[in-house]
Write an enzyme that holds these catalytic residues in place. Structure first.
Site, PDB file in Angstrom:
ATOM      1  N   HIS A 190      14.153  22.427  42.846  1.00 28.22           N
ATOM      2  CA  HIS A 190      15.791  23.392  43.605  1.00 28.22           C
ATOM      3  C   HIS A 190      14.903  25.261  44.273  1.00 28.22           C
ATOM      4  CE1 HIS A 190      18.691  21.125  40.967  1.00 28.22           C
ATOM      5  NE2 HIS A 190      18.421  20.621  41.771  1.00 28.22           N
ATOM      6  N   GLU A 210      20.764  26.265  34.791  1.00 28.21           N
ATOM      7  CA  GLU A 210      18.505  25.903  35.130  1.00 28.21           C
ATOM      8  C   GLU A 210      18.731  27.343  34.818  1.00 28.21           C
ATOM      9  OE1 GLU A 210      18.852  23.340  38.326  1.00 28.21           O
ATOM     10  OE2 GLU A 210      18.185  25.310  39.853  1.00 28.21           O
TER      11      GLU A 210
END
Lengths: 286, 385, 385, 286
Positions: free
Chosen positions: D248, D210
């Site tokens: 996150h 990511e």
């Protein structure tokens, strides 16, 4: 041959412009030590005695000179920083003469050095001397002569006393090392004994200990298990009372631990000849 | 530097460790007032920097303010191991059902602090180590990461502390670590840490030793030094930058270097036998200016037991002729009347000895070896006894 | 959490870093008073949490208090990158001859803080990294040992700082480290740190980012959050325990898990092309109670750009039938009028889809793959535009 | 075969009595994981579900059970202490599920773990799963099936999505690992790729990355230099704007660094097949 230091060693002096630093650097150079640089922030670009370049940082000094030994002779408040700086600059051998470094600071620095590839001698030590090759620290060059005895000691002038007695008795030295009298030090008796055991030119070893801690007990265990070369020893402080600090930060009998008596017993038990008087040592080696 | 019990405990208190609400008294009347305030049931504890105060009668329980006054008077008139009692701590009496040892010290060999605990507190840790070593639980503390909470759990579990007390025990252990750290301590010890009848943990005795090298950055701690409670000569030596420890013998020693100074002491004992020995440890350090030598001489002579003086200098960087000249100047200033033996070795020793010999001072002789010097000093002391 | 320039600098000041004696104004009149107090020569700086304020006309120099008032009025009426200016910092004007960059950030790969400096300050560090990378000096800081003084020397030497300034530079660098440490910062940056014409170092601009995970132990910093300066929906999401970021597209996304939420956004863009894309990032976290789904729906719908909603749940521990039931309850409560596509996969997906289908809600359809769901949501959004 | 975890692994759960801890421990046990103990100070001597002993400390749990894996599922304020405790107790594999550990604390702990013999996975990770052998963490057992694909991911549900897609396509897995979405994590893509490369049973690898940081760039370099096995990848966050944190703690593009675009380019440049859509991954492996 010698241990830790030889004719290829290149020394820088951190604190070279200080009173003590400059005085001892001159003596080291007179003795033939290869002093390749000095470190003093703000004096980078200047010269010591017209021949030794000064740098602002250890990193720069190492980059330019390829030094592998740093002698640290700076005030106690700056000494631990110098250890970190030396490790991080990749200095192989760091010799710290400075006394009165707080032990909490030293415990942290010790862990850092232990995890690195550098070796630390000291703090609060007189340094080392390889007769006719070079010296780093306070030991007077005049008292030593080349030979086959390795000397390791916690002390300063007591070491000179013993080395002088050896020289007078015709017993030269491979290397004389003072590991320092502080409670937490970078290199212990066991470390140096192992190096002497592995050094082909060292045939006999002198160990000079003192009260406090259990480094001499560990040394006795090591000698018993691993050493083939004869060892003579002296332990200072036999008449010292418990609970009182005898000059060195580490020289204290506490909780019944660290007495001269138990150290002497352990060493004798390991086959070491222990002198009652440092002037006896040359005889014990003969 | 050793702190008194009350200094240690008050400092523990600042870090959040529960301590008794006691106060220090220097007179029986003060002790009476404090005891009255505390309800009468108190413990009177002499504040002197030696161990074994209890056995020496320096700690007593009182049931009333009047009894506290009388006991304080008794204790304040005592001398314990040579030290006159000048202060007492008056603490409230506490009923408890368990004594725990909890301390942090530096482990030299490992280069780390170590926290030690035992369910067998109330006696010295060395005593426990001798009699019941399995009762001591240790946790090494990484000086870079500090004491972890889980380590305190390991200790609490190791000494079988009932879980009810873990939370408070963790607070105390963490506070002790913070106190040890912030004080640059060599030792921070609670002994005993008791579990009171009310189920609370309480530090009823404490001890701290502060690293002398760190005192410059702790002016508040440096001020706690009790110079009344140490020999005056040690105070003066510290002010002169000389390392001095008073001992019980007759031969005053003046040496350069700590290891050599201890050795010189040892030699006087070796040749002095049972009756004669060193009067002091004294390291004048590097260099040997006339001022420093004179100061050292005065400090040595302030001890009335001194019957002779042994000066042992190994000239390394220090030149022996300089020392000899310095000594003569100091000699003129101090005019010591005890016999003196001087041994100069190393750099310019010959020249130094010549200077001494030419000065022709009746009570000052030179020697060339340490053995010879020690023997001469012993003889001289014997002659003067 | 980003701090404003003034918050960062005032905090730097608390740690002993020299900063200008400026103050914050919310009205032209306040700016006038501050400027008057500072002597008239001031700089007016908009306080909004975006970069490039200078280029956007958000920073202006004034030569008098009157000019300061007028410029403050101008700046306070601006909107910079979508954010209305609500405050200005009025700092005294400073004449200087060098701009230095000095910052500390976390190096993720190394797992250590890194201090960076450059003699080419005044522009963003990324800009320097692109145009003159050799002008950036770095020192990695061991998080267990802290910033060493020698490292600051290495930096000062590396950026060729004249030695006259080393002492003050060391104080500032050490203070910045302490501030970074004590604030649990992800970034603490002085840019520029100038050398004034008087030869003093001064931090004339500053920036801090605080680690959100550490805010619970820093209530003072948590209070500094400027909720006026962030989209209202983000504030509400935070209060509901939902992770939400407003974006510019048309498809509202509701997903469980951050990675899957980003992926869902990406799918709307992949199938939406240039015109259609995600209206938001939204991770509802583990579980999916009706209350949370309802809160998420309301947050998504508060964005007037939203033309359709894509709900993507991968049932792992969360069961899809529970989610479906929760959604129906939330639907009744919120009554969204935009078309919705729900895709349920994983644990009990079939049952979940059946529940949705049986509810027979005209603007709610289900899909079985993410691709299908994204395509349907794009189509729905296009139909509503 | 699998990596990091196999049928000999003995698992303890730190935080076993918590709501999440007990819930997931039960699921792990149902899946067949060998859970040998739990840790919760003050509950030592009690039993979890009547069969799993609870201990006061990790040290005791390890001594008694011989556990080599510790799953940490405790609140963020206690999680770092659990890491130190696990390392000092000699736990080989520490898997930290806890989210929201302050990054300053994690940097210190990371250095500590790095200097030790323990391996840390996470924090803020879903754990690992070896199909039909066991699982440690959140991954639902039902989505996986044994096979020859190794899966490594920064993410939770996105991993399940991909594993599910693989299983549906008939592609079983050797091991599925979530390394976590925090900025500082104990085990990186490169570490896991190396293990998959050396695992004889893993024939193909899936990497799920990511935005944020450069772990995927490092992975691409490693793949280019050292990997012989085919790798397929997906990078989440292609449509994420810079400067915004996407859930996150580590998922943020800052200063132009850490974009999906550069990561995809680096991976493609290393010969990795990069999916535009996670549902494409099974096809890319065929």
């Amino acid at each position: 041959m010698s241990i830790l230091f030889d004719s290829n060693s290149k020394v820088i002096v951190q604190g070279i412009t200080g009173k003590q630093g400059s005085f001892h650097t001159k003596l080291m150079m007179e003795y033939g030590t290869n002093v390749v640089g000095g470190v003093r922030p703000g004096k980078g670009g200047e010269w010591f005695e017209g021949t030794v370049p000064i740098f602002d940082t250890v990193k720069k000094a190492r980059e330019v000179t390829g030094a592998n030994v740093n002698m640290v002779i700076v005030p106690p408040a700056a000494a631990v920083d110098a250890i970190y700086e030396s490790v991080d600059a990749g200095i192989e051998l760091i010799i710290v003469l400075t006394e009165h470094i707080p032990v909490h600071d030293m415990m942290k620095a010790y862990q850092y050095v232990k995890a690195s590839n550098s070796r630390l001698i000291g703090p609060n030590c007189p340094g080392l001397l390889v007769p006719d090759v070079g010296k780093v620290g306070f030991m007077p060059g005049s008292i030593a002569t080349p030979g086959n005895v390795g000397v390791v000691s916690k002390s300063g002038t007591l070491t000179y006393e013993v080395v002088y007695a050896l020289t007078e008795a015709g017993l030269g030295q491979t290397t004389c090392i003072g590991i320092g009298g502080d409670p937490v030090i970078g290199t212990t008796f066991v470390d140096v004994l192992e190096m002497f055991e592995n050094d082909p030119d060292t045939e006999k070893v002198v160990l000079i200990g003192e009260i406090g801690g259990r480094a001499e007990i560990d040394a006795a265990e090591y000698i018993k298990k691993h050493m083939t070369k004869p060892v003579a020893a002296f332990i200072a402080g036999q008449s010292a009372p418990p609970g009182k600090r005898m000059g060195h930060a580490g020289a204290i009998v506490s909780g019944g631990e660290g007495t001269a008596e138990e150290k002497i017993k352990a060493l004798q038990n390991a086959g070491v000849r222990v002198a009652r008087n440092p002037e006896e040592i040359p005889d014990l080696l003969k | 530097m050793n702190l008194h019990e009350y200094q240690s405990k008050f400092r523990f208190g600042e870090f959040g460790i529960p301590i008794p609400r006691g106060k220090v008294a220097t007179t029986p009347k003060e002790a009476y007032e404090i005891a009255k305030e505390l309800g009468g049931f108190v413990v009177i504890k002499s504040q002197v920097l030696v161990g074994g105060r209890g056995k020496a009668g320096g700690v007593k329980l009182a049931k009333s303010a009047e009894e506290a006054r009388d006991l304080a008077a008794e204790i304040l008139s005592k001398t314990i191991k040579g030290l006159p009692v000048r202060k007492v701590l008056v603490d409230p009496g506490v009923r408890f059902n368990q004594e725990i040892y909890l301390g942090i010290t530096n482990d030299r060999a490992v280069g780390k602090p170590v926290m030690m605990a035992s369910s067998e507190g109330g006696v010295e840790i060395e005593e426990i180590a001798r009699t019941k070593p399995e009762a001591i639980v240790k946790e090494y503390i990484d000086p870079c990461f500090g004491l972890h909470a889980y380590q305190v759990n390991n200790i609490a579990s190791g000494i079988n502390l009932p879980y009810d007390h873990w939370k408070q025990f963790t607070q105390i252990a963490m506070a002790l670590w913070q106190c040890y750290l912030a004080s640059d301590a060599e030792l921070a010890e609670i002994n005993p840490l008791v579990i009171t009848d009310e189920g609370q943990l309480l530090a009823i005795d404490g001890k701290m030793i502060i690293d002398d090298s760190a005192l410059p950055r702790h002016p508040d701690l440096a001020e706690m030094r009790d110079i009344e409670d140490e020999p005056e000569a040690e105070t003066r030596a510290r002010e002169a930058g000389i390392s001095y420890v008073k001992l019980d013998g007759q031969i005053g020693c003046m040496v350069n270097g700590a290891g050599l100074a201890m050795t010189t002491m040892d030699m006087t004992k070796l040749y002095g036998g049972d009756d004669i020995g060193p009067a002091n440890f004294l390291d004048i350090g590097g260099g040997a200016s006339p001022e420093k030598v004179a100061a050292a001489l005065r400090i040595i002579l302030s001890d009335p037991n001194v019957k002779s003086i042994l000066i042992n200098i190994f000239g390394g960087i220090t030149r022996c002729d300089d020392v000899a000249r310095g000594l003569l100047v100091a000699y003129e200033e101090v005019k010591p009347d005890v016999p003196m033996v001087i041994r100069l070795q190393g750099t310019n020793a010959k020249e130094g000895r010549q200077i001494i010999d030419e000065a022709n001072i009746p009570n000052l002789v030179s020697a060339s070896t340490l053995t010879e010097a020690a023997q001469k000093a012993v003889e001289a002391a014997k002659g003067a006894m």
